[in-house]
Design a protein around this motif. Structure first.
Motif, PDB file in Angstrom:
ATOM      1  N   GLU A 131     -20.254  45.815  17.112  1.00 12.76           N
ATOM      2  CA  GLU A 131     -19.417  44.712  18.005  1.00 12.76           C
ATOM      3  C   GLU A 131     -19.200  46.777  18.685  1.00 12.76           C
ATOM      4  O   GLU A 131     -19.286  47.836  18.889  1.00 12.76           O
ATOM      5  N   ALA A 338     -10.574  31.866  23.640  1.00 12.89           N
ATOM      6  CA  ALA A 338     -10.876  32.630  22.509  1.00 12.89           C
ATOM      7  C   ALA A 338     -11.736  32.644  21.071  1.00 12.89           C
ATOM      8  O   ALA A 338     -12.068  33.714  20.444  1.00 12.89           O
ATOM      9  N   LEU A 339     -11.746  31.001  21.041  1.00 13.64           N
ATOM     10  CA  LEU A 339     -12.656  30.747  19.607  1.00 13.64           C
ATOM     11  C   LEU A 339     -14.109  30.998  19.613  1.00 13.64           C
ATOM     12  O   LEU A 339     -15.029  31.841  18.951  1.00 13.64           O
ATOM     13  N   HIS A 340     -14.513  31.615  21.358  1.00  6.91           N
ATOM     14  CA  HIS A 340     -15.886  31.426  21.662  1.00  6.91           C
ATOM     15  C   HIS A 340     -16.668  32.708  21.742  1.00  6.91           C
ATOM     16  O   HIS A 340     -17.746  32.961  22.351  1.00  6.91           O
ATOM     17  N   SER A 341     -15.484  33.026  21.833  1.00 10.85           N
ATOM     18  CA  SER A 341     -15.438  34.596  22.579  1.00 10.85           C
ATOM     19  C   SER A 341     -15.713  35.098  21.333  1.00 10.85           C
ATOM     20  O   SER A 341     -15.224  35.835  20.656  1.00 10.85           O
ATOM     21  N   SER A 342     -17.394  36.278  21.370  1.00 18.74           N
ATOM     22  CA  SER A 342     -17.403  36.942  20.396  1.00 18.74           C
ATOM     23  C   SER A 342     -16.825  38.170  20.531  1.00 18.74           C
ATOM     24  O   SER A 342     -16.770  38.737  18.945  1.00 18.74           O
ATOM     25  N   ASP A 343     -16.260  38.524  21.238  1.00 16.54           N
ATOM     26  CA  ASP A 343     -15.268  39.941  21.599  1.00 16.54           C
ATOM     27  C   ASP A 343     -14.179  39.226  21.279  1.00 16.54           C
ATOM     28  O   ASP A 343     -13.506  40.035  22.237  1.00 16.54           O
ATOM     29  N   LYS A 344     -14.154  39.885  19.865  1.00 11.74           N
ATOM     30  CA  LYS A 344     -12.953  39.978  19.403  1.00 11.74           C
ATOM     31  C   LYS A 344     -11.334  40.649  19.412  1.00 11.74           C
ATOM     32  O   LYS A 344     -11.043  41.374  18.345  1.00 11.74           O
ATOM     33  N   ASN A 345     -10.941  40.899  20.567  1.00  8.60           N
ATOM     34  CA  ASN A 345     -10.588  41.977  20.891  1.00  8.60           C
ATOM     35  C   ASN A 345      -8.911  42.328  20.804  1.00  8.60           C
ATOM     36  O   ASN A 345      -8.439  40.817  20.422  1.00  8.60           O
ATOM     37  N   LEU A 348      -7.570  38.524  22.695  1.00  9.02           N
ATOM     38  CA  LEU A 348      -8.638  37.378  22.897  1.00  9.02           C
ATOM     39  C   LEU A 348      -7.740  37.110  21.170  1.00  9.02           C
ATOM     40  O   LEU A 348      -6.958  35.478  20.459  1.00  9.02           O
ATOM     41  N   ARG A 349      -6.946  37.886  20.471  1.00  5.73           N
ATOM     42  CA  ARG A 349      -6.737  37.678  18.891  1.00  5.73           C
ATOM     43  C   ARG A 349      -5.287  36.728  19.240  1.00  5.73           C
ATOM     44  O   ARG A 349      -4.901  36.432  19.120  1.00  5.73           O
ATOM     45  N   ASP A 352      -5.244  33.770  20.132  1.00  5.96           N
ATOM     46  CA  ASP A 352      -6.559  32.183  18.878  1.00  5.96           C
ATOM     47  C   ASP A 352      -5.052  31.336  18.674  1.00  5.96           C
ATOM     48  O   ASP A 352      -5.669  30.794  17.841  1.00  5.96           O
TER      49      ASP A 352
END
Length: 812
Positions: A131, A338-345, A348-349, A352
């Motif tokens: 990541e 937020a759910l489908h973004s792979s970069d959980k910065n 985005l959290r 979420d």
């Protein structure tokens, strides 16, 4: 695509075959390396040469004094060697324990599940999740690549990121700055690229700090002076050498030995190790042995806002809707994003918390980039393909048409949104898919949906730390990727009021093409907003070019180039893995309040080393003065190889031990070299004068004519005055241990006088006095010796006070 990874059986097979990511190269020195480096040090080679020199002349002359000198020099060298080895092994073990405090784990796929393991537990063929912010820990091959960008600057020095696709090779030591994916471990342990490069294999890199550079210069200068003095002695008195004159041979040996500051370098290293251990106890990991002292030299501290001034605990404060937008619909779209973004910065959290469309299907994405300040997501919702964008409001608002721009700007102003981190959430309708615009995003047209205003929790301990640094003349600068108003609001919230004229953005900085003007702007401003990673890097480089010792504090990948370039890199524990990996100091539990403790510990180390350096160099200068006076004026040279050891014990060794153990002075050291050399010049001249005065008084008034006893009188007065020299160093205005130091000094004087004047019928005492050439002095000489010693001590003490006042303008 779902991956199974290795099964438990396959993992165990590889472990039994030794295909595990364990390295034989330790991050600190091995025990054998410590022994080899200490035994074959330059200092020991010089001392060994002196021992051989003395022994050769013993064989030639048969003089037993040379045998005693050989034994004495050898014994002192062996004791110093053992102390050095023991102290370094203790330091190594302390550093090894400290290193364990910072967990270094990775996520692998085993048996179809994501499993978190330690880096050294990775086996060959493991599938490792990668990541943004992760370092690649073994050489491998990309199995899945989602817009992966790899920075190999730690390997190649080239900072341009490389886009990696499936089946591309990735090397250990590089790191991911954008996207995410999976790679398969191929070359592990000692076979990986990073371990084949010595600079990367050794974690505890030893970059010289300003203090160490000064010590090295002093050591080199003393060695040159020793060679010059020996050369002059030989040229003037070569006949004595040719005739194998014992006293001349001993004098040459004494000069060489006296000017080898063996213990000074050892004590500096021990002081660093003690500091590392003390700081680890309060919650910081020191990843370079000399980092604490280095921090005490910092003149400017640059820091990121998010995760540094704030806790990086983001939450949605409000959502400002576009005209005709439905709040529930927007929240569902944000939740889907937020759910489908792979970069959980962290951002985005924060969003979420909203529920998304459960039937939404992921199609494509462009993950967030510190360069563009935005991310894109392509999904299918209710059989309709839709493309969304989320990024900095001030970055994306220029893409809006005038009507929407005016609408949001009015809402932005009326709701005073400038105090938040503001994101524009919108939909792109003028393109068919993301693949068509990946290489050029300038053509997109955004239909705005809302402004998402994010807040962060302020670190309550920040301003106390900043005030302490400001009090010590250290300047602070905020380097942030956020909007200027948001950064300014955070600064005000912590109690740091920065006016508008002290703000500048990355776009404004780019207008400075002249490096001189750019640097002046950097020095003038305090808040730097909307910065890209290359902006931060350029700022650090500009400061370093001006020889300004600079620290960089950050937690994210966007801070990495600046942290790597700075003189002192500091990372937060919750920061990205690679940022922690290359930082000099990692703050556990993200405790910003630890920085003052580290700063004060650094000052304590510098003060300890400075104090001990004064003791060492006073002895060295004393020997130089005695040598010059014996050459130019024919005056007595009372020291011998064994008597120099006696002087080392009473005037340097024992006082240095107490200073290292008990020093608590944390004032910032000023004018290090002028203070050091003025102190040494004054003390050594008075101590030498005291020795000759003692000889004159005993010879002229008391009729003492024996050269050996007169030399003993000189040594006695010199040692008494040299112990006072120790008190001149430690009895400062702010020293809390004054009584302890005075009692310690008095004890040393009493102990030496006991050996000199008391005719104690004890075998052990006689052996010691004979070995160190302590000649028994008649009790009738006690009063003149102690009187001369104390009188010169008083003169020395008050002249040092006057010197300090002249140098610093204050009473210290």
């Amino acid at each position: 695509m779902a991956y199974t990874g290795l099964t438990t059986t396959e993992v165990q097979q590889r472990i039994s075959q030794g295909l595990v990511n364990k390295s034989s190269k330790q991050k600190t020195k091995t025990i054998s390396e410590i022994f080899i480096e200490n035994i074959f040090s330059v200092f020991n080679l010089i001392i060994f040469s002196v021992v051989v020199f003395l022994f050769i002349y013993y064989i030639k002359t048969g003089n037993t004094e040379l045998v005693k000198d050989t034994v004495g020099v050898s014994t002192a060298a062996i004791l110093n060697l053992l102390i050095a080895i023991i102290q370094e092994i203790k330091a190594k073990r302390a550093l090894d324990k400290v290193n364990l405090l910072l967990k270094k784990d990775v996520t692998v796929i085993r048996g179809g599940e994501n499993t978190i393991i330690q880096q050294e537990d990775v086996v060959q063929d493991d599938l490792i999740l990668l990541e943004r912010g992760d370092q690649i820990i073994v050489d491998g091959k990309m199995v899945e690549a989602n817009h992966i960008e790899i920075d190999e600057s730690l390997l190649t020095g080239e900072s341009v990121p490389i886009i990696k696709k499936e089946n591309d090779i990735v090397l250990s030591g590089s790191f991911c700055i954008a996207g995410n994916g999976i790679y398969q471990a191929e070359k592990i342990g000692d076979h990986s690229y990073a371990m084949s490069v010595t600079g990367l294999a050794k974690k505890y890199k030893f970059v010289l700090t300003p203090l160490q550079k000064k010590i090295n210069i002093i050591v080199q200068a003393l060695f040159v002076i020793a060679l010059i003095l020996v050369a002059v002695e030989l040229s003037i008195n070569w006949s004595l050498m040719a005739n194998e004159n014992i006293e001349f041979i001993r004098k040459i040996s004494t000069i060489v030995m006296s000017l080898v500051p063996q213990g000074l370098v050892l004590l500096a290293s021990v002081s660093f190790a003690l500091g590392v251990y003390r700081i680890s106890k309060i919650g910081a990991i020191i990843q370079k042995l000399n980092a604490i002292e280095s921090f005490s030299n910092v003149q400017i501290v640059c820091m990121d806002k998010t995760g540094t001034l704030t806790q990086n605990k983001l939450s949605v404060n409000r959502i400002t809707l576009a005209e005709n937008s439905n709040e529930e619909e927007i929240k569902k779209l944000l939740g889907t994003y937020a759910l489908h973004s792979s970069d959980k910065n962290a951002t985005l959290r924060a969003i979420d918390i909203f529920d998304g469309y459960s039937d939404a299907k992921f199609i494509n994405e462009i993950p967030f980039s510190s360069e563009t300040k935005k991310s894109f997501l392509e999904v299918e919702i209710k059989n309709e393909k839709r493309i969304f964008v989320l990024g900095g409001y001030d970055i994306l608002s220029v893409k809006l048409d005038s009507v929407n721009r005016d609408f949001f700007q009015k809402a932005y102003t009326e709701s005073n949104l400038k105090i938040y981190r503001n994101l524009l959430f919108g939909e792109i309708k003028n393109i068919q898919n993301l693949d068509s615009v990946k290489s050029d995003l300038s053509s997109i047209e955004i239909t705005p949906l809302s402004i998402v205003s994010i807040t962060d929790q302020i670190r309550t301990d920040v301003m106390d730390a900043i005030n302490l640094f400001l009090k010590n003349g250290i300047t602070f600068k905020i380097l942030s990727g956020d909007a200027p108003e948001s950064v300014q609001a955070v600064a005000r919230e912590i109690g740091w009021d920065i006016s508008d004229d002290k703000l500048i953005t990355g776009a404004e900085l780019e207008k400075y093409t002249d490096e001189e003007e750019f640097t002046n702007a950097v020095l003038e401003k305090y808040i730097f907003a909307r910065l890209k990673p290359e902006h931060k890097l350029r700022i650090i480089k500009a400061l370093k070019k001006r020889k300004i010792y600079t620290a960089m504090i950050g937690d994210g990948v966007n801070d990495l180039p600046a942290i790597k370039e700075s003189d002192m890199g500091i990372a937060m524990e919750e920061g990205s893995k690679i940022t922690k990996e290359i930082a000099d100091i990692v703050l556990l539990k993200n405790k910003f309040s630890l920085l003052p403790d580290i700063f004060l510990e650094g000052n304590k180390i510098v003060n300890s080393v400075s104090s001990v350096a004064k003791l060492f160099l006073t002895k060295n200068m004393l020997v130089i003065f005695l040598t010059v006076l014996s050459l130019s004026a024919g005056l007595a040279f009372p020291i011998t190889p064994r008597r120099i050891a006696l002087l080392n014990i009473f005037a340097i060794g024992l006082p240095s031990f107490l200073i290292t153990l008990k020093n608590s002075i944390t004032d910032k050291t000023k004018l290090f070299l002028p203070d050091l050399f003025s102190f040494v010049a004054l003390s050594s001249s008075i101590i030498v004068s005291a020795g000759y005065l003692g000889k004159f008084v005993l010879q002229s008034i008391y009729g003492l004519q024996s050269d050996s006893l007169l030399n003993m009188v000189m040594i006695s007065v010199i040692i008494i005055t040299a112990i006072t020299n120790f008190l001149c160093i430690v009895l400062t205005r702010t020293e809390p241990n004054k009584k302890l130091y005075i009692m310690y000094g008095a004890m040393l004087v009493t102990l030496f006088l006991f050996f000199s004047f008391v005719d104690f019928d004890n075998a052990v005492v006689k052996i010691l006095t004979d070995f160190y050439e302590i000649k028994h002095l008649d009790s009738k000489y006690f009063l003149p010796v102690i009187s001369v010693g104390l009188a010169c001590s008083v003169v020395l003490f008050f002249l040092q006070k006057i010197r300090k006042y002249i140098l610093f303008g204050i009473k210290k």
